[in-house]
Design a protein around this motif. Structure first.
Motif, PDB file in Angstrom:
ATOM      1  N   UNK A  60      94.854  40.123  64.974  1.00 45.12           N
ATOM      2  CA  UNK A  60      96.255  40.052  64.556  1.00 45.12           C
ATOM      3  C   UNK A  60      97.063  39.251  65.563  1.00 45.12           C
ATOM      4  N   UNK A  61      96.758  39.444  66.864  1.00 41.09           N
ATOM      5  CA  UNK A  61      97.460  38.709  67.915  1.00 41.09           C
ATOM      6  C   UNK A  61      97.229  37.205  67.776  1.00 41.09           C
ATOM      7  N   UNK A  62      95.991  36.808  67.493  1.00 42.43           N
ATOM      8  CA  UNK A  62      95.681  35.387  67.319  1.00 42.43           C
ATOM      9  C   UNK A  62      96.438  34.806  66.128  1.00 42.43           C
ATOM     10  N   UNK A  63      96.509  35.573  65.064  1.00 48.04           N
ATOM     11  CA  UNK A  63      97.236  35.122  63.876  1.00 48.04           C
ATOM     12  C   UNK A  63      98.718  34.959  64.179  1.00 48.04           C
ATOM     13  N   UNK A  64      99.260  35.861  64.987  1.00 49.76           N
ATOM     14  CA  UNK A  64     100.676  35.789  65.351  1.00 49.76           C
ATOM     15  C   UNK A  64     100.962  34.550  66.184  1.00 49.76           C
ATOM     16  N   UNK A  65     100.038  34.226  67.091  1.00 50.65           N
ATOM     17  CA  UNK A  65     100.197  33.026  67.923  1.00 50.65           C
ATOM     18  C   UNK A  65     100.198  31.781  67.047  1.00 50.65           C
ATOM     19  N   UNK A  66      99.279  31.747  66.090  1.00 51.14           N
ATOM     20  CA  UNK A  66      99.171  30.594  65.196  1.00 51.14           C
ATOM     21  C   UNK A  66     100.442  30.404  64.366  1.00 51.14           C
ATOM     22  N   UNK A  67     101.117  31.512  64.073  1.00 49.95           N
ATOM     23  CA  UNK A  67     102.338  31.438  63.270  1.00 49.95           C
ATOM     24  C   UNK A  67     103.583  31.195  64.117  1.00 49.95           C
ATOM     25  N   UNK A  68     103.407  31.197  65.443  1.00 50.35           N
ATOM     26  CA  UNK A  68     104.545  30.957  66.320  1.00 50.35           C
ATOM     27  C   UNK A  68     105.485  32.141  66.435  1.00 50.35           C
ATOM     28  N   UNK A  69     104.949  33.352  66.321  1.00 45.76           N
ATOM     29  CA  UNK A  69     105.787  34.553  66.410  1.00 45.76           C
ATOM     30  C   UNK A  69     106.351  34.706  67.821  1.00 45.76           C
ATOM     31  N   UNK A  70     107.615  35.031  67.911  1.00 50.06           N
ATOM     32  CA  UNK A  70     108.289  35.227  69.190  1.00 50.06           C
ATOM     33  C   UNK A  70     108.470  36.719  69.433  1.00 50.06           C
ATOM     34  N   UNK A  71     107.803  37.230  70.478  1.00 51.74           N
ATOM     35  CA  UNK A  71     107.849  38.662  70.772  1.00 51.74           C
ATOM     36  C   UNK A  71     108.838  39.002  71.877  1.00 51.74           C
ATOM     37  N   UNK A  72     109.661  38.030  72.253  1.00 54.70           N
ATOM     38  CA  UNK A  72     110.668  38.292  73.283  1.00 54.70           C
ATOM     39  C   UNK A  72     111.596  39.417  72.823  1.00 54.70           C
TER      40      UNK A  72
END
Length: 280
Positions: free
Chosen positions: A245-257
């Motif tokens: 899930x983390x890899x998918x989030x990175x690919x989508x450019x999710x900002x967790x700030x």
């Protein structure tokens, strides 16, 4: 003129079943397949269509006030029956143009065959008025159905389970499983705020180890949820995001700030001074 319109309309009424059958031939093939897969028999659909064509024929010689009520009653009945039996009402809008076509062509044939002096424009306007009334009624049914359907999905979606588990007097765990859709976040936020208030909690842990998807809209919704909880004096952190899930989030450019994240529930609890005792 009224006598001529009566003659044309009466011909349409007389031939209503023949005209209704022609719609089956003209309708889109994919829509026809959906009708066959529905729970409604073809004879019933034929009766519905013949009834509407009958109203179209009568509309040529009956006043609008007298026919409008019957049209609305027909549209409401068939619209709700269609939805309840799995017939896509949205696609039925396109079929309405076929009712206009077969009715107008039947009227023109009668005019030409008997050399009548009726104005085609007047005939067209009266037919269009009926089709517009059905369209308006169907549109209202569609809006009402989809609104209720969305609320039902929000409240009863069995892909999402919300259970807040108290850990201490002020700390609780919210384990989440399944799929999280942005439409769920308002429900989660409301339930979390209510339960935190009822239990007088000040700290909530979101365990996402059982969640299969986290896309950009969902992450944005979680950020918004954290702000709402913060405004209520409640601290929120996230733990247990799966590597895939983390890899998918990175690919989508999710900002967790702005989100406090721990890799595991154990780490989140340790941060709060709570140690899990190993089973003996």
């Amino acid at each position: 003129m009224e006598d001529i319109l009566f003659e044309i309309g009466n011909k349409i009424v007389t031939d209503r079943y023949q005209l209704a059958k022609s719609i089956f031939t003209l309708q889109d093939e994919s829509y026809g397949k959906k009708l066959k897969l529905s729970r409604v028999k073809e004879d019933q659909i034929l009766d519905w269509r013949a009834e509407l064509i009958e109203y179209i024929g009568k509309a040529l010689y009956i006043s609008d006030a007298d026919i409008t009520h019957d049209i609305r009653t027909w549209a409401k009945a068939t619209g709700h029956l269609a939805i309840s039996n799995g017939i896509p009402l949205e696609e039925s809008f396109r079929v309405l143009t076929l009712f206009r076509r077969v009715s107008f062509e039947a009227a023109m044939r009668e005019i030409q065959m008997k050399s009548l002096t009726a104005c085609p424009l007047d005939v067209s306007k009266r037919i269009d008025a009926i089709i517009e009334e059905v369209t308006f009624t169907y549109n209202g049914i569609c809006i009402g159905y989809h609104s209720q359907h969305q609320v039902k999905d929000l409240l009863t979606d069995d892909q999402l389970h919300i259970t807040i588990i108290p850990i201490t007097d002020t700390l609780a765990l919210l384990p989440m499983t399944g799929s999280i859709h942005p439409k769920h976040t308002d429900l989660i936020m409301k339930e979390t705020l209510n339960q935190c208030y009822d239990k007088q909690l000040s700290d909530i842990l979101f365990d996402l180890s059982g969640v299969s998807n986290l896309d950009l809209p969902t992450v944005n919704s979680l950020t918004r949820m954290k702000k709402a909880l913060t405004y209520s004096g409640i601290s929120m952190c996230i733990c247990g995001i799966q590597p895939s899930t983390a890899l998918s989030m990175v690919a989508q450019g999710c900002n967790l700030n702005g989100l406090t994240i721990f890799s595991t529930l154990r780490q989140a609890l340790l941060k709060r001074g709570i140690r899990q005792t190993a089973a003996k």
